[in-house]
Design a protein around this motif. Sequence first.
Motif, PDB file in Angstrom:
ATOM      1  N   GLU A  86       0.841  -1.196   0.000  1.00 51.65           N
ATOM      2  CA  GLU A  86       0.000   0.000   0.000  1.00 51.65           C
ATOM      3  C   GLU A  86       0.874   1.243   0.000  1.00 51.65           C
ATOM      4  O   GLU A  86       2.069   1.170   0.275  1.00 51.65           O
ATOM      5  CB  GLU A  86      -0.891   0.047   1.251  1.00 51.65           C
ATOM      6  CG  GLU A  86      -1.754  -1.167   1.472  1.00 51.65           C
ATOM      7  CD  GLU A  86      -2.383  -1.168   2.868  1.00 51.65           C
ATOM      8  OE1 GLU A  86      -2.149  -0.201   3.636  1.00 51.65           O
ATOM      9  OE2 GLU A  86      -3.091  -2.135   3.180  1.00 51.65           O
ATOM     10  N   ILE A  87       0.251   2.396  -0.270  1.00 49.77           N
ATOM     11  CA  ILE A  87       0.885   3.677  -0.005  1.00 49.77           C
ATOM     12  C   ILE A  87      -0.098   4.524   0.798  1.00 49.77           C
ATOM     13  O   ILE A  87      -1.311   4.371   0.656  1.00 49.77           O
ATOM     14  CB  ILE A  87       1.323   4.410  -1.286  1.00 49.77           C
ATOM     15  CG1 ILE A  87       0.118   4.738  -2.178  1.00 49.77           C
ATOM     16  CG2 ILE A  87       2.343   3.604  -2.045  1.00 49.77           C
ATOM     17  CD1 ILE A  87       0.484   5.559  -3.410  1.00 49.77           C
ATOM     18  N   ALA A  88       0.418   5.378   1.667  1.00 50.76           N
ATOM     19  CA  ALA A  88      -0.426   6.241   2.500  1.00 50.76           C
ATOM     20  C   ALA A  88      -0.273   7.685   2.035  1.00 50.76           C
ATOM     21  O   ALA A  88       0.852   8.202   1.963  1.00 50.76           O
ATOM     22  CB  ALA A  88      -0.038   6.114   3.967  1.00 50.76           C
ATOM     23  N   GLU A  95      -7.716  10.311  -3.004  1.00 53.23           N
ATOM     24  CA  GLU A  95      -8.941  10.311  -3.810  1.00 53.23           C
ATOM     25  C   GLU A  95      -8.643  10.717  -5.256  1.00 53.23           C
ATOM     26  O   GLU A  95      -9.196  10.151  -6.200  1.00 53.23           O
ATOM     27  CB  GLU A  95      -9.970  11.256  -3.192  1.00 53.23           C
ATOM     28  CG  GLU A  95     -10.552  10.741  -1.883  1.00 53.23           C
ATOM     29  CD  GLU A  95     -11.498  11.732  -1.238  1.00 53.23           C
ATOM     30  OE1 GLU A  95     -11.419  12.934  -1.561  1.00 53.23           O
ATOM     31  OE2 GLU A  95     -12.322  11.305  -0.398  1.00 53.23           O
ATOM     32  N   TYR A  96      -7.775  11.681  -5.433  1.00 50.10           N
ATOM     33  CA  TYR A  96      -7.403  12.135  -6.779  1.00 50.10           C
ATOM     34  C   TYR A  96      -6.683  11.027  -7.548  1.00 50.10           C
ATOM     35  O   TYR A  96      -6.980  10.767  -8.715  1.00 50.10           O
ATOM     36  CB  TYR A  96      -6.507  13.373  -6.673  1.00 50.10           C
ATOM     37  CG  TYR A  96      -6.204  14.047  -7.993  1.00 50.10           C
ATOM     38  CD1 TYR A  96      -6.953  15.131  -8.427  1.00 50.10           C
ATOM     39  CD2 TYR A  96      -5.158  13.617  -8.801  1.00 50.10           C
ATOM     40  CE1 TYR A  96      -6.678  15.765  -9.624  1.00 50.10           C
ATOM     41  CE2 TYR A  96      -4.869  14.237 -10.007  1.00 50.10           C
ATOM     42  CZ  TYR A  96      -5.637  15.311 -10.410  1.00 50.10           C
ATOM     43  OH  TYR A  96      -5.364  15.921 -11.607  1.00 50.10           O
ATOM     44  N   VAL A  97      -5.745  10.364  -6.873  1.00 52.93           N
ATOM     45  CA  VAL A  97      -4.977   9.302  -7.525  1.00 52.93           C
ATOM     46  C   VAL A  97      -5.886   8.155  -7.952  1.00 52.93           C
ATOM     47  O   VAL A  97      -5.799   7.657  -9.085  1.00 52.93           O
ATOM     48  CB  VAL A  97      -3.865   8.780  -6.583  1.00 52.93           C
ATOM     49  CG1 VAL A  97      -3.215   7.530  -7.159  1.00 52.93           C
ATOM     50  CG2 VAL A  97      -2.823   9.863  -6.359  1.00 52.93           C
ATOM     51  N   VAL A  98      -6.782   7.727  -7.067  1.00 49.67           N
ATOM     52  CA  VAL A  98      -7.684   6.618  -7.384  1.00 49.67           C
ATOM     53  C   VAL A  98      -8.644   6.986  -8.511  1.00 49.67           C
ATOM     54  O   VAL A  98      -8.921   6.179  -9.408  1.00 49.67           O
ATOM     55  CB  VAL A  98      -8.464   6.204  -6.118  1.00 49.67           C
ATOM     56  CG1 VAL A  98      -9.599   5.247  -6.458  1.00 49.67           C
ATOM     57  CG2 VAL A  98      -7.525   5.547  -5.113  1.00 49.67           C
ATOM     58  N   TYR A 104      -6.109   1.228  -9.023  1.00 53.51           N
ATOM     59  CA  TYR A 104      -5.896   1.319  -7.589  1.00 53.51           C
ATOM     60  C   TYR A 104      -7.203   1.555  -6.852  1.00 53.51           C
ATOM     61  O   TYR A 104      -8.181   2.045  -7.429  1.00 53.51           O
ATOM     62  CB  TYR A 104      -4.916   2.452  -7.257  1.00 53.51           C
ATOM     63  CG  TYR A 104      -3.613   2.364  -8.001  1.00 53.51           C
ATOM     64  CD1 TYR A 104      -2.733   1.311  -7.777  1.00 53.51           C
ATOM     65  CD2 TYR A 104      -3.258   3.324  -8.939  1.00 53.51           C
ATOM     66  CE1 TYR A 104      -1.537   1.219  -8.478  1.00 53.51           C
ATOM     67  CE2 TYR A 104      -2.069   3.251  -9.643  1.00 53.51           C
ATOM     68  CZ  TYR A 104      -1.207   2.188  -9.400  1.00 53.51           C
ATOM     69  OH  TYR A 104      -0.029   2.095 -10.095  1.00 53.51           O
ATOM     70  N   GLU A 105      -7.206   1.233  -5.554  1.00 57.24           N
ATOM     71  CA  GLU A 105      -8.383   1.459  -4.728  1.00 57.24           C
ATOM     72  C   GLU A 105      -7.963   1.860  -3.322  1.00 57.24           C
ATOM     73  O   GLU A 105      -6.852   1.544  -2.874  1.00 57.24           O
ATOM     74  CB  GLU A 105      -9.244   0.195  -4.650  1.00 57.24           C
ATOM     75  CG  GLU A 105      -8.557  -0.986  -3.975  1.00 57.24           C
ATOM     76  CD  GLU A 105      -9.431  -2.233  -3.946  1.00 57.24           C
ATOM     77  OE1 GLU A 105     -10.561  -2.159  -4.438  1.00 57.24           O
ATOM     78  OE2 GLU A 105      -8.961  -3.265  -3.413  1.00 57.24           O
ATOM     79  N   ILE A 106      -8.846   2.566  -2.618  1.00 58.52           N
ATOM     80  CA  ILE A 106      -8.616   2.929  -1.232  1.00 58.52           C
ATOM     81  C   ILE A 106      -9.009   1.751  -0.353  1.00 58.52           C
ATOM     82  O   ILE A 106     -10.108   1.209  -0.481  1.00 58.52           O
ATOM     83  CB  ILE A 106      -9.425   4.178  -0.850  1.00 58.52           C
ATOM     84  CG1 ILE A 106      -8.896   5.391  -1.636  1.00 58.52           C
ATOM     85  CG2 ILE A 106      -9.344   4.439   0.652  1.00 58.52           C
ATOM     86  CD1 ILE A 106      -9.765   6.617  -1.537  1.00 58.52           C
ATOM     87  N   CYS A 107      -8.119   1.339   0.558  1.00 57.98           N
ATOM     88  CA  CYS A 107      -8.380   0.136   1.345  1.00 57.98           C
ATOM     89  C   CYS A 107      -8.609   0.417   2.828  1.00 57.98           C
ATOM     90  O   CYS A 107      -9.247  -0.392   3.506  1.00 57.98           O
ATOM     91  CB  CYS A 107      -7.244  -0.867   1.175  1.00 57.98           C
ATOM     92  SG  CYS A 107      -5.601  -0.244   1.558  1.00 57.98           S
ATOM     93  N   ILE A 269      -3.788   3.348  -0.225  1.00 58.34           N
ATOM     94  CA  ILE A 269      -4.126   2.894  -1.575  1.00 58.34           C
ATOM     95  C   ILE A 269      -3.398   1.590  -1.856  1.00 58.34           C
ATOM     96  O   ILE A 269      -2.233   1.416  -1.486  1.00 58.34           O
ATOM     97  CB  ILE A 269      -3.681   3.934  -2.623  1.00 58.34           C
ATOM     98  CG1 ILE A 269      -4.462   5.229  -2.456  1.00 58.34           C
ATOM     99  CG2 ILE A 269      -3.880   3.403  -4.035  1.00 58.34           C
ATOM    100  CD1 ILE A 269      -3.973   6.324  -3.370  1.00 58.34           C
ATOM    101  N   ARG A 270      -4.108   0.680  -2.531  1.00 61.61           N
ATOM    102  CA  ARG A 270      -3.467  -0.571  -2.941  1.00 61.61           C
ATOM    103  C   ARG A 270      -3.886  -0.907  -4.379  1.00 61.61           C
ATOM    104  O   ARG A 270      -4.810  -0.323  -4.925  1.00 61.61           O
ATOM    105  CB  ARG A 270      -3.862  -1.705  -2.017  1.00 61.61           C
ATOM    106  CG  ARG A 270      -5.330  -2.096  -2.104  1.00 61.61           C
ATOM    107  CD  ARG A 270      -5.680  -3.138  -1.078  1.00 61.61           C
ATOM    108  NE  ARG A 270      -7.117  -3.452  -1.103  1.00 61.61           N
ATOM    109  CZ  ARG A 270      -7.736  -4.140  -0.153  1.00 61.61           C
ATOM    110  NH1 ARG A 270      -7.045  -4.615   0.879  1.00 61.61           N
ATOM    111  NH2 ARG A 270      -9.039  -4.395  -0.243  1.00 61.61           N
ATOM    112  N   LYS A 271      -3.196  -1.858  -4.957  1.00 63.68           N
ATOM    113  CA  LYS A 271      -3.535  -2.360  -6.290  1.00 63.68           C
ATOM    114  C   LYS A 271      -4.799  -3.220  -6.190  1.00 63.68           C
ATOM    115  O   LYS A 271      -4.938  -4.023  -5.269  1.00 63.68           O
ATOM    116  CB  LYS A 271      -2.372  -3.210  -6.817  1.00 63.68           C
ATOM    117  CG  LYS A 271      -2.500  -3.600  -8.273  1.00 63.68           C
ATOM    118  CD  LYS A 271      -1.750  -2.661  -9.161  1.00 63.68           C
ATOM    119  CE  LYS A 271      -1.668  -3.213 -10.571  1.00 63.68           C
ATOM    120  NZ  LYS A 271      -0.977  -2.290 -11.477  1.00 63.68           N
ATOM    121  N   LYS A 272      -5.693  -3.043  -7.139  1.00 64.47           N
ATOM    122  CA  LYS A 272      -6.922  -3.861  -7.130  1.00 64.47           C
ATOM    123  C   LYS A 272      -6.599  -5.332  -7.409  1.00 64.47           C
ATOM    124  O   LYS A 272      -5.651  -5.654  -8.120  1.00 64.47           O
ATOM    125  CB  LYS A 272      -7.893  -3.343  -8.211  1.00 64.47           C
ATOM    126  CG  LYS A 272      -8.574  -2.048  -7.832  1.00 64.47           C
ATOM    127  CD  LYS A 272      -9.572  -1.649  -8.895  1.00 64.47           C
ATOM    128  CE  LYS A 272     -10.319  -0.364  -8.521  1.00 64.47           C
ATOM    129  NZ  LYS A 272     -11.263   0.038  -9.586  1.00 64.47           N
TER     130      LYS A 272
END
Length: 272
Positions: A86-88, A95-98, A104-107, A269-272
Amino acid sequence: MKKIIFASVIAVILASCAYSSVIMTVRVGFLTRLNTTEENFAKIIQDSRRTTGWNLLSNRHELYGVKFYDSLNAMLMAIDRHDIDEIALPEIVAEYVVKNNPDYEICCVSLTNAPMSLAFGFDSKNVKLAEKFNRVIKELEDDWTLPEIQGIYIYSDEKDKPVEFTKYDGAETIRAAVTGDLPPIDYIDASGKPSGFNTALLAEIARRLKVNIELVNIESGARTTALLSGRVDVVFWYETAEAFTWNLDAPAGVTLSRPYYSWNKFFHIRKK
Protein backbone atom coordinates in the motif's frame (compact mmCIF):
# COMPACT_ATOMS: atom_id res chain seq x y z
CA MET A 1 -11.48 -36.06 31.01
CA LYS A 2 -8.96 -36.62 28.18
CA LYS A 3 -11.60 -35.60 25.64
CA ILE A 4 -12.23 -32.37 27.56
CA ILE A 5 -8.50 -31.56 27.72
CA PHE A 6 -8.06 -32.42 24.03
CA ALA A 7 -11.00 -30.22 23.07
CA SER A 8 -9.61 -27.36 25.16
CA VAL A 9 -6.20 -27.62 23.49
CA ILE A 10 -7.79 -27.62 20.05
CA ALA A 11 -9.85 -24.56 20.99
CA VAL A 12 -6.72 -22.70 22.11
CA ILE A 13 -4.87 -23.62 18.91
CA LEU A 14 -7.77 -22.52 16.73
CA ALA A 15 -8.10 -19.26 18.63
CA SER A 16 -4.38 -18.60 18.25
CA CYS A 17 -4.52 -19.30 14.54
CA ALA A 18 -7.51 -17.04 14.14
CA TYR A 19 -5.69 -14.22 15.97
CA SER A 20 -2.46 -14.68 14.02
CA SER A 21 -4.42 -14.67 10.77
CA VAL A 22 -5.70 -11.18 11.63
CA ILE A 23 -2.30 -9.80 12.64
CA MET A 24 -0.28 -9.10 9.52
CA THR A 25 2.66 -7.04 8.39
CA VAL A 26 1.70 -4.57 5.69
CA ARG A 27 4.47 -2.98 3.63
CA VAL A 28 3.46 0.67 3.29
CA GLY A 29 5.09 3.33 1.14
CA PHE A 30 5.42 6.95 2.31
CA LEU A 31 6.99 10.03 0.81
CA THR A 32 10.43 10.41 2.37
CA ARG A 33 10.59 11.98 5.84
CA LEU A 34 13.93 13.69 6.11
CA ASN A 35 14.52 13.54 9.88
CA THR A 36 13.82 9.92 10.69
CA THR A 37 14.49 6.37 9.57
CA GLU A 38 11.95 3.98 8.08
CA GLU A 39 12.18 1.76 11.17
CA ASN A 40 11.61 4.62 13.60
CA PHE A 41 8.74 6.03 11.55
CA ALA A 42 7.05 2.62 11.58
CA LYS A 43 7.20 2.59 15.39
CA ILE A 44 5.81 6.12 15.63
CA ILE A 45 2.77 5.58 13.44
CA GLN A 46 1.87 2.33 15.19
CA ASP A 47 2.00 3.78 18.71
CA SER A 48 -1.56 5.06 19.22
CA ARG A 49 -0.81 5.82 22.89
CA ARG A 50 1.39 8.73 21.89
CA THR A 51 0.30 12.04 20.39
CA THR A 52 2.31 11.02 17.37
CA GLY A 53 0.42 7.78 16.81
CA TRP A 54 -2.06 7.01 14.07
CA ASN A 55 -5.48 5.45 14.64
CA LEU A 56 -6.31 2.94 11.94
CA LEU A 57 -9.97 2.90 10.92
CA SER A 58 -10.42 -0.65 9.69
CA ASN A 59 -11.10 -4.15 11.00
CA ARG A 60 -7.43 -5.09 10.58
CA HIS A 61 -4.73 -5.51 13.15
CA GLU A 62 -1.43 -4.87 11.48
CA LEU A 63 2.22 -4.08 11.74
CA TYR A 64 3.71 -1.55 9.36
CA GLY A 65 6.80 -2.23 7.33
CA VAL A 66 7.62 1.30 6.18
CA LYS A 67 9.44 2.13 2.95
CA PHE A 68 10.35 5.70 1.97
CA TYR A 69 10.20 6.95 -1.63
CA ASP A 70 11.33 10.24 -3.12
CA SER A 71 8.31 10.65 -5.40
CA LEU A 72 4.71 9.57 -5.83
CA ASN A 73 5.53 7.92 -9.16
CA ALA A 74 8.20 5.81 -7.46
CA MET A 75 5.63 4.63 -4.89
CA LEU A 76 3.06 3.72 -7.55
CA MET A 77 5.71 1.78 -9.49
CA ALA A 78 6.63 -0.06 -6.29
CA ILE A 79 3.00 -1.14 -5.85
CA ASP A 80 2.91 -2.35 -9.45
CA ARG A 81 6.04 -4.44 -8.82
CA HIS A 82 4.56 -5.73 -5.52
CA ASP A 83 7.54 -4.32 -3.60
CA ILE A 84 5.01 -2.81 -1.18
CA ASP A 85 1.36 -3.53 -0.42
CA GLU A 86 0.00 0.00 0.00
CA ILE A 87 0.89 3.68 0.00
CA ALA A 88 -0.43 6.24 2.50
CA LEU A 89 -1.40 9.70 1.20
CA PRO A 90 -3.41 12.68 2.47
CA GLU A 91 -7.12 12.09 1.93
CA ILE A 92 -7.65 14.50 -0.97
CA VAL A 93 -4.49 13.24 -2.72
CA ALA A 94 -5.48 9.57 -2.41
CA GLU A 95 -8.94 10.31 -3.81
CA TYR A 96 -7.40 12.14 -6.78
CA VAL A 97 -4.98 9.30 -7.52
CA VAL A 98 -7.68 6.62 -7.38
CA LYS A 99 -10.07 8.66 -9.53
CA ASN A 100 -7.42 9.04 -12.23
CA ASN A 101 -5.93 5.52 -11.91
CA PRO A 102 -8.59 2.77 -12.08
CA ASP A 103 -6.02 0.09 -11.21
CA TYR A 104 -5.90 1.32 -7.59
CA GLU A 105 -8.38 1.46 -4.73
CA ILE A 106 -8.62 2.93 -1.23
CA CYS A 107 -8.38 0.14 1.34
CA CYS A 108 -8.38 1.85 4.75
CA VAL A 109 -8.06 5.16 6.57
CA SER A 110 -5.56 6.40 9.18
CA LEU A 111 -6.22 9.33 11.50
CA THR A 112 -3.44 11.41 13.02
CA ASN A 113 -3.95 12.73 16.53
CA ALA A 114 -2.83 16.21 15.48
CA PRO A 115 -3.27 17.95 12.13
CA MET A 116 -0.63 17.65 9.44
CA SER A 117 -0.01 20.75 7.37
CA LEU A 118 1.66 22.24 4.34
CA ALA A 119 4.09 25.13 4.63
CA PHE A 120 6.76 26.86 2.56
CA GLY A 121 10.39 26.06 3.35
CA PHE A 122 13.22 28.61 3.22
CA ASP A 123 16.93 28.61 3.91
CA SER A 124 17.16 29.84 7.50
CA LYS A 125 19.55 32.55 6.29
CA ASN A 126 16.79 33.97 4.06
CA VAL A 127 14.74 35.44 6.91
CA LYS A 128 13.40 38.42 4.94
CA LEU A 129 11.82 36.22 2.26
CA ALA A 130 10.21 34.00 4.92
CA GLU A 131 8.79 37.09 6.64
CA LYS A 132 7.33 38.36 3.36
CA PHE A 133 5.60 35.03 2.67
CA ASN A 134 4.24 34.87 6.22
CA ARG A 135 2.81 38.36 5.92
CA VAL A 136 1.04 37.55 2.66
CA ILE A 137 -0.28 34.18 3.90
CA LYS A 138 -1.78 36.00 6.89
CA GLU A 139 -3.37 38.55 4.53
CA LEU A 140 -4.83 35.73 2.41
CA GLU A 141 -6.32 34.14 5.52
CA ASP A 142 -7.77 37.42 6.78
CA ASP A 143 -9.45 38.42 3.51
CA TRP A 144 -10.66 34.82 2.81
CA THR A 145 -8.64 34.52 -0.40
CA LEU A 146 -6.82 31.45 0.91
CA PRO A 147 -9.98 29.32 1.45
CA GLU A 148 -11.25 30.56 -1.91
CA ILE A 149 -8.13 29.26 -3.69
CA GLN A 150 -8.43 26.00 -1.74
CA GLY A 151 -12.05 25.65 -2.81
CA ILE A 152 -11.22 26.08 -6.48
CA TYR A 153 -8.00 24.08 -6.79
CA ILE A 154 -8.66 21.31 -4.25
CA TYR A 155 -12.39 20.69 -4.00
CA SER A 156 -14.16 22.00 -7.11
CA ASP A 157 -14.56 20.64 -10.65
CA GLU A 158 -12.18 23.42 -11.76
CA LYS A 159 -9.25 21.97 -9.81
CA ASP A 160 -7.37 21.12 -13.02
CA LYS A 161 -7.55 24.56 -14.58
CA PRO A 162 -4.19 26.10 -15.59
CA VAL A 163 -2.39 28.47 -13.23
CA GLU A 164 -1.25 31.78 -14.71
CA PHE A 165 1.62 33.88 -13.34
CA THR A 166 1.80 37.65 -13.83
CA LYS A 167 5.09 38.90 -15.27
CA TYR A 168 6.67 42.05 -13.80
CA ASP A 169 9.40 43.80 -15.83
CA GLY A 170 12.54 44.40 -13.82
CA ALA A 171 11.14 42.75 -10.67
CA GLU A 172 12.92 40.26 -8.42
CA THR A 173 12.71 36.59 -9.49
CA ILE A 174 12.08 33.94 -6.84
CA ARG A 175 12.90 30.35 -7.73
CA ALA A 176 10.27 28.01 -6.29
CA ALA A 177 10.61 24.23 -6.20
CA VAL A 178 7.59 22.08 -7.00
CA THR A 179 7.53 18.31 -6.60
CA GLY A 180 4.33 17.26 -8.38
CA ASP A 181 3.83 14.62 -5.66
CA LEU A 182 0.52 15.72 -4.09
CA PRO A 183 -2.20 16.09 -6.75
CA PRO A 184 -4.42 18.13 -6.75
CA ILE A 185 -2.35 20.14 -4.27
CA ASP A 186 0.86 19.97 -6.28
CA TYR A 187 1.21 18.14 -9.60
CA ILE A 188 2.45 18.37 -13.17
CA ASP A 189 -0.35 18.61 -15.74
CA ALA A 190 -0.61 16.83 -19.10
CA SER A 191 1.31 19.63 -20.83
CA GLY A 192 4.19 19.32 -18.38
CA LYS A 193 3.40 22.50 -16.43
CA PRO A 194 3.21 22.67 -12.61
CA SER A 195 -0.41 22.97 -11.51
CA GLY A 196 -2.67 22.64 -8.50
CA PHE A 197 -3.40 24.49 -5.26
CA ASN A 198 0.24 25.06 -4.23
CA THR A 199 1.05 26.63 -7.60
CA ALA A 200 -2.10 28.77 -7.57
CA LEU A 201 -1.27 29.98 -4.07
CA LEU A 202 2.27 30.79 -5.14
CA ALA A 203 0.92 32.79 -8.09
CA GLU A 204 -1.26 34.87 -5.75
CA ILE A 205 1.64 35.47 -3.34
CA ALA A 206 3.81 36.58 -6.27
CA ARG A 207 1.06 38.97 -7.42
CA ARG A 208 0.83 40.59 -4.00
CA LEU A 209 4.60 40.84 -3.61
CA LYS A 210 4.98 42.04 -7.22
CA VAL A 211 7.74 39.50 -7.92
CA ASN A 212 8.34 36.99 -10.70
CA ILE A 213 8.33 33.26 -10.04
CA GLU A 214 10.55 30.69 -11.75
CA LEU A 215 9.22 27.17 -11.12
CA VAL A 216 11.79 24.39 -10.71
CA ASN A 217 10.60 20.78 -10.74
CA ILE A 218 12.40 18.52 -8.22
CA GLU A 219 11.72 15.24 -6.44
CA SER A 220 10.34 15.40 -2.92
CA GLY A 221 13.45 13.82 -1.43
CA ALA A 222 15.71 16.47 -3.02
CA ARG A 223 14.06 19.44 -1.28
CA THR A 224 16.78 20.08 1.29
CA THR A 225 19.63 19.87 -1.18
CA ALA A 226 17.88 22.14 -3.67
CA LEU A 227 17.10 24.72 -0.99
CA LEU A 228 20.35 24.81 0.98
CA SER A 229 22.52 24.67 -2.15
CA GLY A 230 20.86 27.84 -3.44
CA ARG A 231 19.31 26.15 -6.46
CA VAL A 232 15.89 27.38 -5.30
CA ASP A 233 14.67 30.04 -2.84
CA VAL A 234 11.49 28.40 -1.60
CA VAL A 235 10.10 24.87 -1.45
CA PHE A 236 6.61 23.48 -0.85
CA TRP A 237 7.14 21.70 2.45
CA TYR A 238 5.06 18.63 3.25
CA GLU A 239 3.91 17.78 6.73
CA THR A 240 4.50 19.90 9.75
CA ALA A 241 2.50 19.69 12.94
CA GLU A 242 2.82 22.33 15.64
CA ALA A 243 1.06 20.10 18.19
CA PHE A 244 3.66 17.35 17.83
CA THR A 245 6.73 17.19 20.02
CA TRP A 246 8.80 16.02 17.07
CA ASN A 247 9.50 17.22 13.57
CA LEU A 248 10.18 14.40 11.14
CA ASP A 249 10.62 16.45 8.04
CA ALA A 250 12.24 19.87 8.49
CA PRO A 251 16.02 19.48 8.83
CA ALA A 252 18.46 21.91 10.40
CA GLY A 253 18.96 25.02 8.32
CA VAL A 254 15.36 25.14 7.07
CA THR A 255 12.79 27.68 8.25
CA LEU A 256 9.11 26.91 7.69
CA SER A 257 6.37 29.44 7.00
CA ARG A 258 3.05 29.48 8.81
CA PRO A 259 0.93 26.49 7.64
CA TYR A 260 -1.57 27.17 4.87
CA TYR A 261 -3.40 23.84 4.50
CA SER A 262 -4.08 21.08 7.05
CA TRP A 263 -5.59 17.58 7.27
CA ASN A 264 -5.70 14.65 9.68
CA LYS A 265 -6.77 11.76 7.43
CA PHE A 266 -4.48 9.53 5.41
CA PHE A 267 -6.03 7.09 2.94
CA HIS A 268 -4.16 3.89 2.10
CA ILE A 269 -4.13 2.89 -1.58
CA ARG A 270 -3.47 -0.57 -2.94
CA LYS A 271 -3.54 -2.36 -6.29
CA LYS A 272 -6.92 -3.86 -7.13
